[in-house]
Design an enzyme around this catalytic site. Sequence first.
Site, PDB file in Angstrom:
ATOM      1  N   CYS A  84       0.808  -1.215   0.000  1.00 49.43           N
ATOM      2  CA  CYS A  84       0.000   0.000   0.000  1.00 49.43           C
ATOM      3  C   CYS A  84       0.843   1.268   0.000  1.00 49.43           C
ATOM      4  O   CYS A  84       0.342   2.346  -0.325  1.00 49.43           O
ATOM      5  CB  CYS A  84      -0.943   0.003   1.203  1.00 49.43           C
ATOM      6  SG  CYS A  84      -2.114  -1.379   1.210  1.00 49.43           S
ATOM      7  N   HIS A 134      -3.261   7.262   2.845  1.00 48.04           N
ATOM      8  CA  HIS A 134      -3.706   5.995   2.280  1.00 48.04           C
ATOM      9  C   HIS A 134      -5.075   5.662   2.862  1.00 48.04           C
ATOM     10  O   HIS A 134      -5.300   5.783   4.067  1.00 48.04           O
ATOM     11  CB  HIS A 134      -2.695   4.902   2.617  1.00 48.04           C
ATOM     12  CG  HIS A 134      -3.185   3.521   2.318  1.00 48.04           C
ATOM     13  ND1 HIS A 134      -3.762   3.174   1.111  1.00 48.04           N
ATOM     14  CD2 HIS A 134      -3.202   2.383   3.079  1.00 48.04           C
ATOM     15  CE1 HIS A 134      -4.098   1.895   1.137  1.00 48.04           C
ATOM     16  NE2 HIS A 134      -3.776   1.400   2.311  1.00 48.04           N
ATOM     17  N   ASN A 184     -10.297   0.217   0.313  1.00 44.86           N
ATOM     18  CA  ASN A 184      -8.837   0.257   0.283  1.00 44.86           C
ATOM     19  C   ASN A 184      -8.365  -0.292  -1.060  1.00 44.86           C
ATOM     20  O   ASN A 184      -8.481  -1.486  -1.326  1.00 44.86           O
ATOM     21  CB  ASN A 184      -8.292  -0.579   1.443  1.00 44.86           C
ATOM     22  CG  ASN A 184      -6.771  -0.612   1.491  1.00 44.86           C
ATOM     23  OD1 ASN A 184      -6.086  -0.205   0.566  1.00 44.86           O
ATOM     24  ND2 ASN A 184      -6.243  -1.127   2.590  1.00 44.86           N
TER      25      ASN A 184
END
Length: 317
Positions: free
Chosen positions: A110, A244, A274
Site C-alpha cells: 500500500c 492511504h 482500500n
Amino acid sequence: MSFCVLGTGSYVPPKVVTNDDLAAFLETSDEWIRERTGIRQRHVCETESTCDLAYEAAVAAMAQSGVKAEELDMILCATISGDFATPSVACVVQKRLGAICPAMDLNAACSGFLFLLDTAAGFFARGRVKKMLVIGAERISRLLDWDDRSTCVIFGDGAGAMVLGEGDGYLASQLHSKGDDDVIRTPVFEGKSPFNRREQENPYIHMKGQETFRFAVNAMTHDLKNLIAQAGFAEEKIDWVIPHQANIRIIDAAKKRLHIPPERFCVNIDRYGNTSAASIPMVVDELNRSGKLNRGDLLALCAFGGGLSSAACILRW
C-alpha cells in the site's frame, strides 16, 4: 531538480459492490462494516484486468497533461496484483499507449505509490528523464478470500496515475521498511515442482487487524510529524493531507495527533474501499478534478502497508 505534476487520472471498474451485497453471502451487515471501516461500497473487477485499470488511468492523466506517448521517458507502476509475473503492468501499458521508453513495476504494497514517487525523483535529479508516467493500479479482488469477512469487506479495485515533468514540486520524503510477514502477507502459488516440499498456504491476503491498526496509526503520525518538521514547515501550513485509504478509524486517530485542521484530510474510502497502491493517486486525481487544488498548495501524502512499509512525502502543487 525534482518534478512537478502535469496531469492526473484515475479509473475504477463499473461494478459497484455495496455492503448489503456482501451481507447477502457473508455473516456481516452494512452497519458492521461502516462502523469498523467507514466503507459503504467498493468497485470490483468482473472482466477487467489490472492492466486495463492502469491503462485507463494513464490515458486520463496524459489527456489532462497534454503529454503524448512518444514524449514519455519512463513508465513506472506500483502494484501487488499484476496480471502476469512478466510482463509487468508498466510494460503492458507502454505497448497499449505506443510509448518507446523503459517501463517497470515496483512492489511496496500500500506504500508503493510513494516509494514510486521517490524513485521517480531520483531519475529527474540525475537528468535521466523529462517526462514520466507513474501509476498505482490494483485488482485486489483476486487476492481476497471472499469467505473471510475480516479482509474481503475492506478492499476494492482501481487505478490512479500522474504525468510528471521537470520542476521543483517534490520537497521532502521519508521511506521506511520493517520486514515482517506475520502481520500482513499474501502468499504466492507454490507451483508444481516435484521437488518442492513447502506446504501451500492459501494465496490470499492474511492480515492481523489490531496489529495492522496500531502500526498504521503510529506510522502515519510519526512519518507526517517528522517529515513536515524536516521540510521546515509548521503542521498548520499543510493545505491538504492525502492519507492511504485503509480505514476511516486510522485516519480519525491520526487527526487527533496532528495540528492540522481535520477538514484538510481527504477521504474517499467510503466509496472505493482500500485500493492499496492506487488509493493515493486516486484521491489526488479526485481532489485535482474537483478544482480544490491551487498552485502552491502544500500536499502531505502518507501511506502504510505490507512489508511492513510506510512512506510520506510533501508536494508543492
